[in-house]
Design a protein around this motif. Structure first.
Motif, PDB file in Angstrom:
ATOM      1  N   TYR A 136       0.837  -1.195   0.000  1.00 41.78           N
ATOM      2  CA  TYR A 136       0.000   0.000   0.000  1.00 41.78           C
ATOM      3  C   TYR A 136       0.872   1.245   0.000  1.00 41.78           C
ATOM      4  O   TYR A 136       0.544   2.251  -0.632  1.00 41.78           O
ATOM      5  CB  TYR A 136      -0.911  -0.001   1.218  1.00 41.78           C
ATOM      6  CG  TYR A 136      -1.970  -1.083   1.192  1.00 41.78           C
ATOM      7  CD1 TYR A 136      -2.852  -1.171   0.122  1.00 41.78           C
ATOM      8  CD2 TYR A 136      -2.082  -2.007   2.222  1.00 41.78           C
ATOM      9  CE1 TYR A 136      -3.821  -2.167   0.089  1.00 41.78           C
ATOM     10  CE2 TYR A 136      -3.048  -2.997   2.188  1.00 41.78           C
ATOM     11  CZ  TYR A 136      -3.920  -3.075   1.128  1.00 41.78           C
ATOM     12  OH  TYR A 136      -4.875  -4.050   1.088  1.00 41.78           O
ATOM     13  N   ALA A 137       1.974   1.162   0.714  1.00 45.44           N
ATOM     14  CA  ALA A 137       2.875   2.314   0.788  1.00 45.44           C
ATOM     15  C   ALA A 137       3.397   2.678  -0.599  1.00 45.44           C
ATOM     16  O   ALA A 137       3.446   3.853  -0.970  1.00 45.44           O
ATOM     17  CB  ALA A 137       4.030   1.998   1.728  1.00 45.44           C
TER      18      ALA A 137
ATOM     19  N   GLU B   2      -0.805   6.642   2.706  1.00 45.14           N
ATOM     20  CA  GLU B   2      -0.918   5.175   2.702  1.00 45.14           C
ATOM     21  C   GLU B   2      -2.332   4.755   3.057  1.00 45.14           C
ATOM     22  O   GLU B   2      -2.894   3.839   2.442  1.00 45.14           O
ATOM     23  CB  GLU B   2       0.104   4.594   3.687  1.00 45.14           C
ATOM     24  CG  GLU B   2       0.135   3.082   3.738  1.00 45.14           C
ATOM     25  CD  GLU B   2      -0.870   2.510   4.720  1.00 45.14           C
ATOM     26  OE1 GLU B   2      -1.255   1.357   4.548  1.00 45.14           O
ATOM     27  OE2 GLU B   2      -1.283   3.225   5.650  1.00 45.14           O
TER      28      GLU B   2
END
Lengths: 155, 155
Positions: A30-31, A41
């Motif tokens: 996700y980052a 994020e």
DNA sequence: CAAAGAATCTGCGGTAATCGCAGAATTAAC
DNA sequence: GTTAATTCTGCGATTACCGCAGATTCTTTG
């Protein structure tokens, strides 16, 4: 049972970019997504979750079935009488069927099946031809998978 | 370009179980995989990486193309002269083509294409028919996607 | 236009997962 | 039986994930 068929969701540029990223690598963090699309994020995570929940997208492992013990695959062209959709929905319930589309052309439906061997395929074909509304069918046994990809967002 | 076509890799029960887990949820954590198959997290991670590296499996986002701006999809049955594989490999290079299989039956190849609209589809069909070795083709325009799934490992 | 409501975003602390590696254990090759 | 190769475990250091509270933006409605 039958994902991604209902009302079209509106997708903005960010959503499309996220889909593209996941089409290239379904396990990207996700980052990394957040950095790529310029969101936090948490926001990126929320958007991915929404895309999954709304069945716009699914993230899955895809394999060549022949390598996992299913040596017989085929496409079956089906001609129907009555409502092809109805027959299509019934075909979708068959376990060995992994792909069903309603089409325009000399077939009303195209059905992809994944079987363990020839007797198994034969049985599935019989099963399909016995279905109410099925007039005839034609089987195309797969000899080789030449190409399979999922990143048409990224071209 | 053309994944998952070479020599079959030997898959043990653990590898199959890992594939099944990822077919259900491509974003499941390595830790969860490890717990499910009874390995350390590091070992599970290594095995997933190996499956990806050897092209036995890929983890990707899959969407309904109609929801992402590609409103015209079709399956094209192709009859060839000469080596169908050769034609198949050439078809695999076409951008709009996402799926090519060599088959036994009244078509030598089945080709799935993803297009933005009708003129685009028309152009792709023309492109395919002009290919060396292509004798004739028949197009099945998709009207509705009834079913699409990827978890035949889990049945 | 203004205000209410809904959706979406940011920031952050606690928790959990990932990564890389060194060494043990297992398997395969000769 | 020894060597080599592969695969596994254990464990720090790092990074990512998750949930939430509050801010911001977008939409609806009077």
């Amino acid at each position: 049972m039958c994902p991604m068929t209902e009302g079209t969701v509106r997708l903005d540029a960010t959503a499309k970019r996220i889909i593209e990223l996941l089409q290239e690598d379904g396990r990207i963090s996700y980052a990394a997504i957040a950095k790529a699309v310029g969101l936090s994020e948490a926001a990126a995570r929320a958007r991915v979750q929404k895309l999954l929940d709304s069945d716009v997208m699914q993230v899955v492992a895809v394999t060549d079935p022949t390598q996992v013990g299913f040596t017989r695959q085929a496409m079956i062209g089906v001609r129907t009488e009555g409502d092809p959709m109805k027959v299509g929905d019934r075909l979708a319930l068959v376990r060995e069927v992994d792909y069903v589309v309603t089409t325009a052309g000399s077939f009303d439906l195209l059905v992809e099946v994944v079987c363990e061997d020839d007797p198994h395929l034969l049985d599935v074909i019989r099963q399909i031809r016995e279905l109410e509304g099925v007039v005839s069918s034609e089987t195309f046994v797969y000899l080789k998978l030449n190409k399979q990809h999922y990143n048409w967002g990224t071209r």
